[in-house]
Design a protein around this motif. Structure first.
Motif: not given
Ligand code: FAD
Length: 511
Positions: A402-410, A413-415, A425-426
């Motif tokens: 869960k924490a990994t996915v939250v961080r990855y989505n952050e 979001e920042k790009g 792009s990836k």
């Protein structure tokens, strides 16, 4: 000879052969290198026999690399050969014989043109080179080396039967169900082989006046040899895609004093699906049918180790994620993606055989969807409405995932991938359920460390002198790769087999 390595489990003890056959050139293995060698030797006027242990020729590869082939000229694909050779050498940390790489580059166009003119065009096919296959990548460059066999510019054309017809037309005799057992060495050179006629269950002797060409495709199906020469491959990989290649060529040559590469090399694809909970030491299956093969896995989606942590930039050559996972607990890893995944595929700009659209195997989003969904039914791809539920299905620590996915989505979001530097792009988010995941290990396509050869493809002895009458090509030969295969020079392994097979055949026939 003591300490002889055993080929194929046969315990040949010098029995009288049931018959003796005479030829000029004998090629061992009816695969990519072997058939090229046979055709080239026959074109030079030699009498040629090919022995093949199975009852068919092997799959002839449809993607082949070159520099300056006619197909590349038509597509305006120009490659600086010096830059390319340096790239291939540097990829192996120069643990290669660089003159062999020049030999490949300087002969690759002739081989592909010969294939196109003599095998493909008479059968309505041609080679197609893709103009957008080159790329200056922030991490690794890619070169537009690959040409693909096709009739319609939309699908691959398989040409094995055309090739077989051509060699037979040239007078080559292929003895199927005939396995190499050992080389006959008279102290000065190789004069022939002892082979097993598997149909009649007897040994035969084949004398080859001009030379024996070993082209049995390496040793990825031989667990003992992998354990001896490339032990980590058994940990990184869960599947072997070359079940025919058990090391007969390399072993038979070493038994008469040939030398091989001291470091391993292999081709690995990051597409081997396993059930969650699998331990890598418990699985090494063999298939020639692309079983449990997830195409999507070569896309740079979020990948986590068995502790649920992200561990590397996912946008790298195929094998690099397996290499990175080999430094993680348990060697395997999981890929996690969301329901928007088909929208992201084109922007990933994957190359080689992971390319989206032709020349690639998946022509678009629908093909990826169908490939992926078949594995939901077999329990190898998992789907869940929440990340928690998905982590449970993948047998990964729920809170960490869960924490990994939250961080990855952050980061998405920042790009900007502050953690591992993946291109924006990836860096696509995992935020639309249902969510998908699968546990993966590598699949070894072939070993690529082999017998040391010179530029005529003659096998070398411990003094680095050629052994008279003995040649090797394709994955039985070495000096060309080390460690990981440079998949951003797409088609290089198959092309090496074709080009070096052709050179071996010509040299043996004309020497
Ligand atoms: C799934 C898959 C995908 C690949 N994709 C690519 C790609 O995209 N690009 C690329 O460049 N490369 C690719 N490769 C690798 C490439 O196909 C090989 O490196 C190359 O074709 C090897 O050629 P070869 O002649 O050495 O061996 P092969 O073509 O494998 O031929 C070896 C032959 O020797 C026979 N043989 C073995 N032992 C004996 C014996 N004792 N006696 C007689 N015959 C024997 C075998 O049955 C076989 O027919 C791929 C490989 C696989 C498996």
């Amino acid at each position: 000879m003591t300490n002889k390595l055993q080929v194929d489990g046969f315990n040949y003890k010098g029995q009288e052969p049931a018959k003796i056959i005479e030829t000029d050139v004998l090629t061992v293995g009816a695969g990519n290198a072997g058939l090229q060698a046979a055709a080239a030797a026959a074109e030079e006027g030699a009498k040629v026999i090919v022995i093949e242990k199975e009852d068919t020729i092997n799959l002839m590869r449809v993607s082949l690399a070159a520099v300056g082939a006619n197909s590349q000229k038509r597509a305006n694909n120009e490659i600086d050969k010096y830059e390319l050779v340096e790239y291939i050498s540097a990829f192996a940390q120069h643990r290669v014989d660089q003159s062999l790489i020049y030999t490949w580059v300087n002969n690759s166009a002739e081989t592909l043109n010969w294939l196109e003119d003599n095998i493909l065009k008479p059968n309505g096919a041609h080679l197609r080179s893709e103009p957008d296959a080159g790329k200056k990548d922030p991490i690794y460059n890619a070169y537009p080396t690959q040409s693909d066999t096709t009739c319609d510019d939309k699908t691959f054309a398989s040409y094995g039967s055309f090739f077989q017809d051509k060699v037979e037309e040239l007078g080559v005799e292929i003895l199927f169900n005939t396995s190499l057992i050992e080389l006959i060495y008279d102290g000065n050179g190789v004069t022939g082989v002892i082979a097993r006629d598997l149909e009649n269950d007897e040994y035969i002797q084949i004398n080859a006046a001009k030379g024996v060409i070993l082209a049995t495709g390496g040793y990825s199906a031989n667990l003992e040899l992998l354990e001896k020469w490339n032990p980590i491959s058994l940990k990184k990989n869960v599947i072997n895609d070359s079940p025919r290649s058990n090391g007969a060529g390399i072993v038979s040559a070493m038994n008469i004093g040939a030398i091989k590469d001291e470091e391993p090399a292999q081709l690995v694809f990051d597409r081997g699906l396993v059930k969650p909970g699998t331990k890598t030491e418990d699985q090494f299956t063999h298939t020639a049918k692309y079983e449990d093969w997830l195409w999507l896995a070569s896309h740079p989606f979020l990948k986590v180790n068995l502790r649920g942590e992200r561990f590397a930039n996912e946008a790298t050559p195929y094998e690099f994620i397996n290499n990175a996972a080999s430094k993680q607990p348990g060697y395997l890893y999981a890929v996690i993606w969301d329901s928007n995944y088909t929208n992201y595929l084109s922007q990933h700009h994957t190359l080689g055989c992971a390319r989206v659209g032709f020349p690639g195997y998946m022509d678009g989003a629908q093909a990826y969807k169908e490939d992926t969904e078949q594995y939901i039914d077999t329990g190898l791809v998992h789907v869940a409405d929440t990340i928690e539920e998905l982590a449970e299905k993948l047998m990964l620590p729920v809170e960490t995932v869960k924490a990994t996915v939250v961080r990855y989505n952050e980061l998405a979001e920042k790009g900007f991938d502050e953690d591992f530097g993946k291109e924006a792009s990836k860096l696509t988010p995992v935020n639309k359920g249902p969510y998908y995941g699968a546990v993966l290990g590598g699949r070894i396509l072939a070993t690529a460390d082999g017998l040391r050869i010179n530029n005529n493809m003659q096998v070398l002895d411990e003094n680095h002198d050629p052994i008279e009458g003995l040649y090797a090509a394709g994955n039985d030969s070495g000096g060309f790769f080390c460690g990981t295969y440079p998949d951003r020079v797409p088609g290089l392994a198959a092309s090496r087999a074709h080009v070096f097979g052709r050179l071996a055949g010509k040299h043996a026939a004309t020497k």
